[in-house]
Design a protein around this motif. Structure first.
Motif, PDB file in Angstrom:
ATOM      1  N   PHE A 270      -0.918 -22.595 -17.784  1.00 20.91           N
ATOM      2  CA  PHE A 270      -1.648 -23.260 -18.867  1.00 20.91           C
ATOM      3  C   PHE A 270      -3.115 -23.430 -18.485  1.00 20.91           C
ATOM      4  O   PHE A 270      -4.014 -23.241 -19.318  1.00 20.91           O
ATOM      5  N   GLY A 271      -3.370 -23.777 -17.227  1.00 27.83           N
ATOM      6  CA  GLY A 271      -4.747 -23.894 -16.767  1.00 27.83           C
ATOM      7  C   GLY A 271      -5.507 -22.587 -16.876  1.00 27.83           C
ATOM      8  O   GLY A 271      -6.686 -22.561 -17.256  1.00 27.83           O
ATOM      9  N   VAL A 272      -4.832 -21.480 -16.560  1.00 23.15           N
ATOM     10  CA  VAL A 272      -5.459 -20.158 -16.694  1.00 23.15           C
ATOM     11  C   VAL A 272      -5.770 -19.869 -18.156  1.00 23.15           C
ATOM     12  O   VAL A 272      -6.856 -19.369 -18.498  1.00 23.15           O
ATOM     13  N   ALA A 273      -4.826 -20.187 -19.049  1.00 24.12           N
ATOM     14  CA  ALA A 273      -5.045 -19.952 -20.479  1.00 24.12           C
ATOM     15  C   ALA A 273      -6.234 -20.765 -20.989  1.00 24.12           C
ATOM     16  O   ALA A 273      -7.034 -20.274 -21.794  1.00 24.12           O
ATOM     17  N   CYS A 274      -6.350 -22.002 -20.526  1.00 26.74           N
ATOM     18  CA  CYS A 274      -7.488 -22.834 -20.933  1.00 26.74           C
ATOM     19  C   CYS A 274      -8.797 -22.241 -20.420  1.00 26.74           C
ATOM     20  O   CYS A 274      -9.794 -22.166 -21.159  1.00 26.74           O
ATOM     21  N   LYS A 275      -8.789 -21.801 -19.171  1.00 28.71           N
ATOM     22  CA  LYS A 275     -10.003 -21.219 -18.595  1.00 28.71           C
ATOM     23  C   LYS A 275     -10.418 -19.966 -19.352  1.00 28.71           C
ATOM     24  O   LYS A 275     -11.613 -19.752 -19.629  1.00 28.71           O
ATOM     25  N   GLU A 276      -9.444 -19.140 -19.713  1.00 27.59           N
ATOM     26  CA  GLU A 276      -9.761 -17.922 -20.463  1.00 27.59           C
ATOM     27  C   GLU A 276     -10.301 -18.241 -21.854  1.00 27.59           C
ATOM     28  O   GLU A 276     -11.071 -17.458 -22.425  1.00 27.59           O
ATOM     29  N   ALA A 277      -9.912 -19.399 -22.397  1.00 29.32           N
ATOM     30  CA  ALA A 277     -10.427 -19.827 -23.702  1.00 29.32           C
ATOM     31  C   ALA A 277     -11.765 -20.546 -23.571  1.00 29.32           C
ATOM     32  O   ALA A 277     -12.360 -20.928 -24.586  1.00 29.32           O
ATOM     33  N   GLY A 278     -12.228 -20.746 -22.328  1.00 31.60           N
ATOM     34  CA  GLY A 278     -13.509 -21.408 -22.108  1.00 31.60           C
ATOM     35  C   GLY A 278     -13.451 -22.917 -22.203  1.00 31.60           C
ATOM     36  O   GLY A 278     -14.469 -23.564 -22.483  1.00 31.60           O
ATOM     37  N   VAL A 279     -12.258 -23.502 -21.962  1.00 26.02           N
ATOM     38  CA  VAL A 279     -12.111 -24.956 -22.063  1.00 26.02           C
ATOM     39  C   VAL A 279     -11.447 -25.487 -20.798  1.00 26.02           C
ATOM     40  O   VAL A 279     -10.902 -24.734 -19.990  1.00 26.02           O
ATOM     41  N   GLN A 280     -11.477 -26.803 -20.654  1.00 24.39           N
ATOM     42  CA  GLN A 280     -10.851 -27.454 -19.511  1.00 24.39           C
ATOM     43  C   GLN A 280      -9.406 -27.834 -19.830  1.00 24.39           C
ATOM     44  O   GLN A 280      -8.986 -27.856 -20.986  1.00 24.39           O
ATOM     45  N   PHE A 281      -8.658 -28.159 -18.782  1.00 18.69           N
ATOM     46  CA  PHE A 281      -7.256 -28.561 -18.917  1.00 18.69           C
ATOM     47  C   PHE A 281      -7.129 -29.740 -19.879  1.00 18.69           C
ATOM     48  O   PHE A 281      -6.238 -29.775 -20.741  1.00 18.69           O
ATOM     49  N   LEU A 282      -8.029 -30.736 -19.747  1.00 16.20           N
ATOM     50  CA  LEU A 282      -8.004 -31.903 -20.624  1.00 16.20           C
ATOM     51  C   LEU A 282      -8.150 -31.495 -22.085  1.00 16.20           C
ATOM     52  O   LEU A 282      -7.417 -31.985 -22.959  1.00 16.20           O
ATOM     53  N   SER A 283      -9.084 -30.598 -22.373  1.00 14.62           N
ATOM     54  CA  SER A 283      -9.268 -30.144 -23.754  1.00 14.62           C
ATOM     55  C   SER A 283      -7.992 -29.519 -24.295  1.00 14.62           C
ATOM     56  O   SER A 283      -7.627 -29.713 -25.462  1.00 14.62           O
ATOM     57  N   GLY A 284      -7.297 -28.769 -23.439  1.00 17.66           N
ATOM     58  CA  GLY A 284      -6.043 -28.159 -23.859  1.00 17.66           C
ATOM     59  C   GLY A 284      -4.975 -29.186 -24.185  1.00 17.66           C
ATOM     60  O   GLY A 284      -4.218 -29.033 -25.156  1.00 17.66           O
ATOM     61  N   LEU A 285      -4.903 -30.258 -23.395  1.00 19.83           N
ATOM     62  CA  LEU A 285      -3.909 -31.304 -23.650  1.00 19.83           C
ATOM     63  C   LEU A 285      -4.199 -32.034 -24.963  1.00 19.83           C
ATOM     64  O   LEU A 285      -3.284 -32.300 -25.756  1.00 19.83           O
ATOM     65  N   VAL A 286      -5.470 -32.374 -25.184  1.00 21.00           N
ATOM     66  CA  VAL A 286      -5.830 -33.045 -26.439  1.00 21.00           C
ATOM     67  C   VAL A 286      -5.576 -32.113 -27.623  1.00 21.00           C
ATOM     68  O   VAL A 286      -5.073 -32.537 -28.675  1.00 21.00           O
ATOM     69  N   ALA A 287      -5.898 -30.826 -27.454  1.00 15.37           N
ATOM     70  CA  ALA A 287      -5.670 -29.857 -28.524  1.00 15.37           C
ATOM     71  C   ALA A 287      -4.181 -29.732 -28.845  1.00 15.37           C
ATOM     72  O   ALA A 287      -3.792 -29.620 -30.016  1.00 15.37           O
ATOM     73  N   ALA A 288      -3.332 -29.749 -27.818  1.00 12.25           N
ATOM     74  CA  ALA A 288      -1.887 -29.681 -28.048  1.00 12.25           C
ATOM     75  C   ALA A 288      -1.403 -30.904 -28.811  1.00 12.25           C
ATOM     76  O   ALA A 288      -0.546 -30.804 -29.705  1.00 12.25           O
ATOM     77  N   THR A 289      -1.953 -32.077 -28.480  1.00 19.78           N
ATOM     78  CA  THR A 289      -1.571 -33.303 -29.180  1.00 19.78           C
ATOM     79  C   THR A 289      -2.048 -33.271 -30.623  1.00 19.78           C
ATOM     80  O   THR A 289      -1.312 -33.648 -31.553  1.00 19.78           O
ATOM     81  N   ALA A 290      -3.283 -32.819 -30.836  1.00 18.05           N
ATOM     82  CA  ALA A 290      -3.812 -32.714 -32.196  1.00 18.05           C
ATOM     83  C   ALA A 290      -2.992 -31.730 -33.026  1.00 18.05           C
ATOM     84  O   ALA A 290      -2.727 -31.960 -34.216  1.00 18.05           O
ATOM     85  N   THR A 291      -2.574 -30.640 -32.396  1.00 22.72           N
ATOM     86  CA  THR A 291      -1.748 -29.645 -33.085  1.00 22.72           C
ATOM     87  C   THR A 291      -0.403 -30.243 -33.488  1.00 22.72           C
ATOM     88  O   THR A 291       0.079 -30.047 -34.614  1.00 22.72           O
ATOM     89  N   ALA A 292       0.216 -30.986 -32.574  1.00 20.79           N
ATOM     90  CA  ALA A 292       1.504 -31.618 -32.874  1.00 20.79           C
ATOM     91  C   ALA A 292       1.366 -32.622 -34.017  1.00 20.79           C
ATOM     92  O   ALA A 292       2.222 -32.691 -34.913  1.00 20.79           O
TER      93      ALA A 292
END
Length: 463
Positions: A270-292
């Motif tokens: 997941f960290g690699v996926a976030c890095k490839e998207a140009g975002v941090q791990f935290l941004s990915g977690l908040v984005a997952a919560t917003a998506t849910a």
């Protein structure tokens, strides 16, 4: 990694507790160092709860094992050293109905009152007893130094616990204590002086932070960040965007859940996926919560707050205290085409909010005339490099907590060497117990899908 007492695997043994008590003339001397804005808000909230007839405990604790039987005299000595090192545990607040004053006691004027509770043949009985004691002894309105130390002593091991009112500590502090105890215990067993680095005082930090913030006015960039956020939320701090079944004015008890959402390998992916998207791990977690929240609750825009640590000074790295500020985050999810879109928007929202770090959130709320009732929060701690973390499985380390009652949804994501966990606190209502576990499950599904594929398409939203 943060759970409740009844879920922590306590084992039978001899239970002993220690309560710090101020003694001597210093008890009457007011400290010129002011409480932080966050501490004052917390204490005033406790007062408001009591005026409403609500008994609101809000403590944080840590639990861990030490090898072998630690004799009571040796444990007493360890606890005295911890009290001497961390001034926040010796700092008292007194509220006269108008003003909150601080009284800080030198370590020479604090005694530890020991009470041998007795032998317990059940870990569940110990948990039940300790929860009641923590509720009682950590209340800052009833106890000058709202902290409890406890030990469960057995021939093969000793479980140590430290619980304190939230005004004296933060979540990260909980995970500093086991390593400090281990270092102190090793020095004690070797008959040498401990060699831990000196730590800063959170009391000094609070006073300096408040002094700086007092000069800030409503035109400060950080305050304007909060004002725009609050305007977008209708002039008040936002709530989690799903129906929790709470009537206006109701103060429900809380419910909670704790689960692993990413294994160690999945967290790396997941960290690699976030890095490839140009975002941090935290941004990915908040984005997952917003998506849910979008897919289950139908929200078009996701508003929340994100705690950020304020341990910028080297001496604060090992200090116990409430070193936290918060950032306001708004993310539009209605037009998202995939997870990366939401994550990129979240990353941008976090960057836009950065000026708010210069203003304690409670000061910003004061300047904008906002009632300080936090109802939604997403916290993330990456603890993989925290001192002693390589031993946590062996030491059985866990953070423990009990939030106050209320209509709030708080999410804590914690990443360790073994994966990423989610702890959620929400109203104990029929609706809350139905929908928040669904949100948590959807968050986990989003995270694992992104870990496996690098992205995720949105699912249909409720009509």
């Amino acid at each position: 990694m943060i759970t409740t007492l009844d879920r922590y695997p306590l084992r039978p043994g001899l239970l002993v507790e220690w309560i710090p008590e101020p003694v001597g003339a210093a008890y009457c001397v007011e400290d010129v160092r002011a409480p932080s804005y966050l501490q004052e808000e917390h204490i005033r909230a406790e007062v408001l709860f009591r005026e409403q007839g609500v008994r609101a405990s809000s403590w944080l604790a840590t639990a861990f094992d030490l090898p072998g039987r630690v004799e009571l005299e040796a444990m007493h000595s360890l606890l005295c050293t911890v009290l001497a090192r961390h001034e926040s545990l010796r700092s008292e607040f007194r509220f006269d109905g108008v003003r909150l004053a601080r009284h800080t006691h030198p370590s020479s004027h604090v005694r530890l009152r020991m009470h041998v509770v007795g032998e317990f043949d059940s870990g569940a009985r110990i948990a039940s007893y300790l929860e009641g004691r923590f509720d009682e002894a950590t209340n800052p309105l009833d106890n000058p130094l709202p902290t409890v130390f406890a030990a469960i002593v057995r021939p093969e091991s000793t479980t140590a616990l430290l619980a304190s009112d939230h005004s004296r500590t933060d979540g990260y502090s909980l995970f500093l204590v086991p390593h400090e105890f281990a270092q102190l215990r090793a020095a004690q067993q070797d008959g040498r002086l401990y060699e831990l680095a000196d730590v800063d005082s959170h009391v000094d930090h609070s006073h300096a932070e408040r002094s700086r913030a007092a000069a800030i006015d409503a035109d400060h960039r950080g305050v304007l960040v909060w004002k725009r956020f609050l305007d977008a939320c209708g002039g008040a701090l936002p709530e989690f965007p799903v129906d929790r079944g709470v009537a206006d004015g109701e103060v429900p008890e809380w419910a909670g859940l704790h689960e692993t959402v990413l294994s160690e390998d999945d967290a790396e992916a997941f960290g690699v996926a976030c890095k490839e998207a140009g975002v941090q791990f935290l941004s990915g977690l908040v984005a997952a919560t917003a998506t849910a929240a979008r897919e289950i609750g139908g929200s078009r825009e996701f508003h929340t707050t994100v705690p950020v640590h304020t341990r910028s000074a080297r001496g604060a790295e090992g200090s116990l205290g409430w070193y936290v500020n918060s950032l306001p985050i708004s993310v539009r999810t209605a037009d998202a085409v995939d997870f990366r879109t939401v994550a990129t928007a979240t990353h941008g929202a976090l960057r836009t909010a950065l000026p708010a770090l210069k203003v304690p959130c409670s000061r910003a709320w004061e300047l904008t005339g906002t009632f300080p009732l936090l109802r939604t929060m997403i916290s993330f701690m990456d603890l993989r490099n925290t001192p002693g973390s390589e031993h946590w499985a062996e030491w059985n380390v866990s953070g423990l907590g009990k939030p106050p009652p209320g209509d709030h949804v708080f999410l804590w994501f914690i990443r360790t060497r073994h994966g990423t966990s989610l702890t959620a606190v929400f109203p104990d209502t029929v609706a809350g117990n139905e929908i928040i576990p669904r949100i948590a499950a959807r968050i986990g599904e989003v995270l694992t899908t992104v870990a496996a594929t690098g992205n995720r398409s949105p699912l249909p939203v409720p009509a």
